[in-house]
Design a protein around this motif. Structure first.
Motif, PDB file in Angstrom:
ATOM      1  N   LYS A  33      39.721  37.739  30.711  1.00 29.71           N
ATOM      2  CA  LYS A  33      39.881  36.350  31.169  1.00 29.71           C
ATOM      3  C   LYS A  33      39.875  36.247  32.695  1.00 29.71           C
ATOM      4  O   LYS A  33      39.494  35.227  33.243  1.00 29.71           O
ATOM      5  CB  LYS A  33      41.210  35.794  30.643  1.00 29.71           C
ATOM      6  N   PHE A  34      40.346  37.294  33.365  1.00 30.72           N
ATOM      7  CA  PHE A  34      40.511  37.207  34.816  1.00 30.72           C
ATOM      8  C   PHE A  34      39.852  38.401  35.513  1.00 30.72           C
ATOM      9  O   PHE A  34      39.802  39.493  34.943  1.00 30.72           O
ATOM     10  CB  PHE A  34      41.997  37.160  35.188  1.00 30.72           C
ATOM     11  N   ALA A  77      44.596  57.459  40.526  1.00 31.72           N
ATOM     12  CA  ALA A  77      45.825  56.669  40.440  1.00 31.72           C
ATOM     13  C   ALA A  77      45.970  56.018  39.069  1.00 31.72           C
ATOM     14  O   ALA A  77      46.924  55.280  38.831  1.00 31.72           O
ATOM     15  CB  ALA A  77      45.837  55.606  41.541  1.00 31.72           C
ATOM     16  N   GLY A  78      45.020  56.276  38.177  1.00 32.39           N
ATOM     17  CA  GLY A  78      45.104  55.708  36.833  1.00 32.39           C
ATOM     18  C   GLY A  78      44.525  54.302  36.749  1.00 32.39           C
ATOM     19  O   GLY A  78      44.656  53.628  35.743  1.00 32.39           O
ATOM     20  N   ILE A  79      43.887  53.854  37.831  1.00 35.24           N
ATOM     21  CA  ILE A  79      43.244  52.534  37.816  1.00 35.24           C
ATOM     22  C   ILE A  79      41.784  52.719  37.409  1.00 35.24           C
ATOM     23  O   ILE A  79      41.090  53.570  37.951  1.00 35.24           O
ATOM     24  CB  ILE A  79      43.323  51.874  39.216  1.00 35.24           C
ATOM     25  N   VAL A  80      41.348  51.956  36.422  1.00 38.12           N
ATOM     26  CA  VAL A  80      39.947  52.028  35.995  1.00 38.12           C
ATOM     27  C   VAL A  80      39.308  50.659  36.232  1.00 38.12           C
ATOM     28  O   VAL A  80      39.350  49.786  35.375  1.00 38.12           O
ATOM     29  CB  VAL A  80      39.830  52.429  34.506  1.00 38.12           C
ATOM     30  N   PRO A  81      38.728  50.460  37.437  1.00 35.53           N
ATOM     31  CA  PRO A  81      38.140  49.155  37.736  1.00 35.53           C
ATOM     32  C   PRO A  81      36.943  48.869  36.815  1.00 35.53           C
ATOM     33  O   PRO A  81      36.301  49.797  36.302  1.00 35.53           O
ATOM     34  CB  PRO A  81      37.669  49.298  39.185  1.00 35.53           C
ATOM     35  N   ALA A  82      36.661  47.586  36.631  1.00 35.42           N
ATOM     36  CA  ALA A  82      35.475  47.195  35.862  1.00 35.42           C
ATOM     37  C   ALA A  82      34.217  47.505  36.661  1.00 35.42           C
ATOM     38  O   ALA A  82      33.161  47.788  36.098  1.00 35.42           O
ATOM     39  CB  ALA A  82      35.545  45.710  35.534  1.00 35.42           C
ATOM     40  N   THR A  83      34.337  47.454  37.982  1.00 37.08           N
ATOM     41  CA  THR A  83      33.204  47.676  38.880  1.00 37.08           C
ATOM     42  C   THR A  83      33.628  48.591  40.011  1.00 37.08           C
ATOM     43  O   THR A  83      34.715  48.419  40.563  1.00 37.08           O
ATOM     44  CB  THR A  83      32.747  46.333  39.504  1.00 37.08           C
ATOM     45  N   LEU A  84      32.787  49.568  40.332  1.00 34.68           N
ATOM     46  CA  LEU A  84      33.055  50.442  41.480  1.00 34.68           C
ATOM     47  C   LEU A  84      31.697  50.786  42.081  1.00 34.68           C
ATOM     48  O   LEU A  84      31.148  51.852  41.834  1.00 34.68           O
ATOM     49  CB  LEU A  84      33.766  51.713  41.017  1.00 34.68           C
ATOM     50  N   GLU A  85      31.148  49.827  42.829  1.00 30.56           N
ATOM     51  CA  GLU A  85      29.773  49.931  43.300  1.00 30.56           C
ATOM     52  C   GLU A  85      29.722  50.396  44.751  1.00 30.56           C
ATOM     53  O   GLU A  85      30.489  49.934  45.587  1.00 30.56           O
ATOM     54  CB  GLU A  85      29.085  48.569  43.197  1.00 30.56           C
ATOM     55  N   LEU A  86      28.772  51.287  45.004  1.00 30.73           N
ATOM     56  CA  LEU A  86      28.574  51.796  46.366  1.00 30.73           C
ATOM     57  C   LEU A  86      27.250  51.293  46.922  1.00 30.73           C
ATOM     58  O   LEU A  86      26.243  51.255  46.208  1.00 30.73           O
ATOM     59  CB  LEU A  86      28.549  53.327  46.326  1.00 30.73           C
ATOM     60  N   LEU A  88      32.153  47.874  46.417  1.00 33.00           N
ATOM     61  CA  LEU A  88      32.518  46.618  45.764  1.00 33.00           C
ATOM     62  C   LEU A  88      33.356  47.010  44.552  1.00 33.00           C
ATOM     63  O   LEU A  88      32.891  47.764  43.680  1.00 33.00           O
ATOM     64  CB  LEU A  88      31.252  45.872  45.331  1.00 33.00           C
ATOM     65  N   VAL A  89      34.602  46.557  44.526  1.00 31.47           N
ATOM     66  CA  VAL A  89      35.523  46.954  43.457  1.00 31.47           C
ATOM     67  C   VAL A  89      36.006  45.707  42.729  1.00 31.47           C
ATOM     68  O   VAL A  89      36.394  44.728  43.377  1.00 31.47           O
ATOM     69  CB  VAL A  89      36.748  47.715  44.012  1.00 31.47           C
ATOM     70  N   GLU A  90      35.981  45.739  41.417  1.00 34.94           N
ATOM     71  CA  GLU A  90      36.500  44.601  40.658  1.00 34.94           C
ATOM     72  C   GLU A  90      37.444  45.092  39.575  1.00 34.94           C
ATOM     73  O   GLU A  90      37.146  46.055  38.868  1.00 34.94           O
ATOM     74  CB  GLU A  90      35.345  43.810  40.028  1.00 34.94           C
ATOM     75  N   THR A  91      38.597  44.427  39.472  1.00 34.98           N
ATOM     76  CA  THR A  91      39.518  44.702  38.367  1.00 34.98           C
ATOM     77  C   THR A  91      39.492  43.492  37.442  1.00 34.98           C
ATOM     78  O   THR A  91      39.237  42.378  37.876  1.00 34.98           O
ATOM     79  CB  THR A  91      40.956  44.928  38.878  1.00 34.98           C
ATOM     80  N   ALA A 111      48.190  37.844  36.815  1.00 38.67           N
ATOM     81  CA  ALA A 111      49.050  38.510  37.801  1.00 38.67           C
ATOM     82  C   ALA A 111      48.806  40.025  37.794  1.00 38.67           C
ATOM     83  O   ALA A 111      48.791  40.667  38.850  1.00 38.67           O
ATOM     84  CB  ALA A 111      50.516  38.201  37.511  1.00 38.67           C
ATOM     85  N   SER A 112      48.591  40.597  36.618  1.00 42.50           N
ATOM     86  CA  SER A 112      48.350  42.040  36.533  1.00 42.50           C
ATOM     87  C   SER A 112      47.040  42.423  37.214  1.00 42.50           C
ATOM     88  O   SER A 112      46.949  43.440  37.901  1.00 42.50           O
ATOM     89  CB  SER A 112      48.284  42.483  35.064  1.00 42.50           C
ATOM     90  N   VAL A 113      46.032  41.584  37.005  1.00 43.32           N
ATOM     91  CA  VAL A 113      44.720  41.860  37.610  1.00 43.32           C
ATOM     92  C   VAL A 113      44.832  41.798  39.136  1.00 43.32           C
ATOM     93  O   VAL A 113      44.265  42.632  39.851  1.00 43.32           O
ATOM     94  CB  VAL A 113      43.671  40.851  37.074  1.00 43.32           C
ATOM     95  N   LEU A 114      45.615  40.828  39.622  1.00 39.15           N
ATOM     96  CA  LEU A 114      45.824  40.684  41.070  1.00 39.15           C
ATOM     97  C   LEU A 114      46.578  41.899  41.620  1.00 39.15           C
ATOM     98  O   LEU A 114      46.205  42.466  42.654  1.00 39.15           O
ATOM     99  CB  LEU A 114      46.597  39.389  41.361  1.00 39.15           C
ATOM    100  N   ARG A 115      47.640  42.294  40.913  1.00 37.11           N
ATOM    101  CA  ARG A 115      48.407  43.466  41.356  1.00 37.11           C
ATOM    102  C   ARG A 115      47.513  44.696  41.425  1.00 37.11           C
ATOM    103  O   ARG A 115      47.633  45.525  42.323  1.00 37.11           O
ATOM    104  CB  ARG A 115      49.561  43.741  40.389  1.00 37.11           C
TER     105      ARG A 115
END
Lengths: 257, 257
Positions: A14-15, A39-48, A74-77, A83-87
């Protein structure tokens, strides 16, 4: 013949929050990719996008991208909870800053997000303005080898005198070096074939693969034995024969003769 | 022979929050599973225990589990950011309440979390106390068919007069019906074989599969043709032969003669 396919769908997040991150040194951008994932974060996008890609987009579209950095990420979560996506994007931004980013721009709303994506989406149209033809490859290397891969791609470009624009899905180590050229010039086409061969060789040397997502086809076919070895190729040929005993499914592709 | 395997590791999530949710009606528990996933939340754990499983654990361990509900869901969210993980389990709790949960207990700390997990972890030891033998199956059905599958499993249990304890990974539609019996009694063993056959048949009738994670082996081998049809089986045999031309890899398993 496949006449039916049953798909398992997952709910669309949704966000989403997006950050555009500038790195004076490509090495830092590459380290940052690993730091985010570790760090255990798996972004939807991690473009170079490397400096050649940035220059190319900027020349075509004047988006105000920096011309004095070696790389942009370009990184997208995304997720179901705003709020979680923002954090999470804030955690990404903090990691980027700690890993040597020169600037981190987190989009504040959908309009700003759209604007950050514009750079990434503009790569292909920008390349089309720059040269009549491009050969986009799809090599993939271990993430830690991205800086070395980019250095070697630049050396290939310099040696042959044709530009190689580099962008890709850094989170997967998947690079898309695009050679810009004019196919009407037979000398250029001959160079491009040799350059592609060198791209494949460097990917394999760095412990990578010929293709991250585009597949093998005919261009990469001659390199399959070098990439996989004779035993793997033989087994794969037998599996192909098991599924296609009379060889009617895309014959002549993938496997070297 | 496979002599080497290269594994891609992902970072272990730093934080986890767990909820134990009671449902007076199994139907509501099943709807809740779909509601959680449809909201774009993908929990790390989405475990179902039916009333037979709850009774079995409670009898063995006196954990204070409710004996007047049809089902319990154990739900766990995890991630790299503590606040996000908490928000997500709270969203799960809200969905559970809106879907008819009688009670939602969210663990407040690691000790409480450990306690909630105790019920799920106790299933196998509890079954061992209840009967000398158990046959645990691994059928998988579309999530929406879980209530119907549980109803049919209970009917099989009643018809043969042997208990079937049901728990499983509800998020995947993967149920583990465990038939409790005494193998020294040849009549019971004969019943168990028929009961297993009926379990497989109901899974296929409801659009499911023979196995969600345990594999086929010898017990499910006779049902493979019914499950997959002759064409798929023939293709799979050819693929097996491509990988194992002299048939030395686990011969006689999986494929019916």
């Amino acid at each position: 013949m496949i006449t039916e396919a049953l798909l398992r769908l997952t709910a669309k997040p949704k966000f989403a929050r997006t950050a555009l991150v500038e790195f004076a040194a490509l090495e830092d951008a590459s380290r940052t990719v690993n730091a985010i994932l570790s760090a255990g974060i798996v972004p939807a996008t991690l473009e170079l996008m490397d400096e050649t890609a940035i220059a190319c987009i900027e020349e075509a579209l004047h988006l105000g991208l920096p011309l004095d950095v070696e790389a942009i990420l370009l990184v997208e979560t995304d997720g179901a909870d705003e709020a979680s996506v923002l954090r999470e994007i804030e955690a990404v931004a903090a990691i980027c800053r700690a890993s040597g980013a020169r600037q981190v721009k987190v989009a504040k709303g959908e309009a700003e997000r759209e604007n950050l994506w514009k750079a990434r989406r503009s790569v292909s149209p920008a390349l089309a303005r720059k040269a009549p033809n491009k050969l986009g490859e799809d090599i993939t290397v271990p993430r830690s080898a991205i800086p070395e891969a980019v250095r070697r791609l630049k050396a290939i470009s310099a040696r042959y005198g044709l530009p190689i624009v580099i962008f890709g899905h850094a989170g997967d180590g998947n690079l898309h070096p695009n050679i810009l050229f004019d196919k009407r010039d037979p000398e250029q086409w001959a160079k491009v074939e040799q350059m592609a061969a060198e791209e494949f060789a460097l990917a394999l040397e760095l412990g990578g693969t010929l293709s991250g997502e585009h597949g093998v086809g005919m261009l990469k076919r001659p390199y399959m034995e070098q990439a996989l070895g004779p035993v793997s190729l033989e087994v794969q040929k037998r599996i192909k024969a098991a599924l296609d005993p009379v060889n009617i499914l895309n014959p002549g592709k993938v496997f070297p003769d």
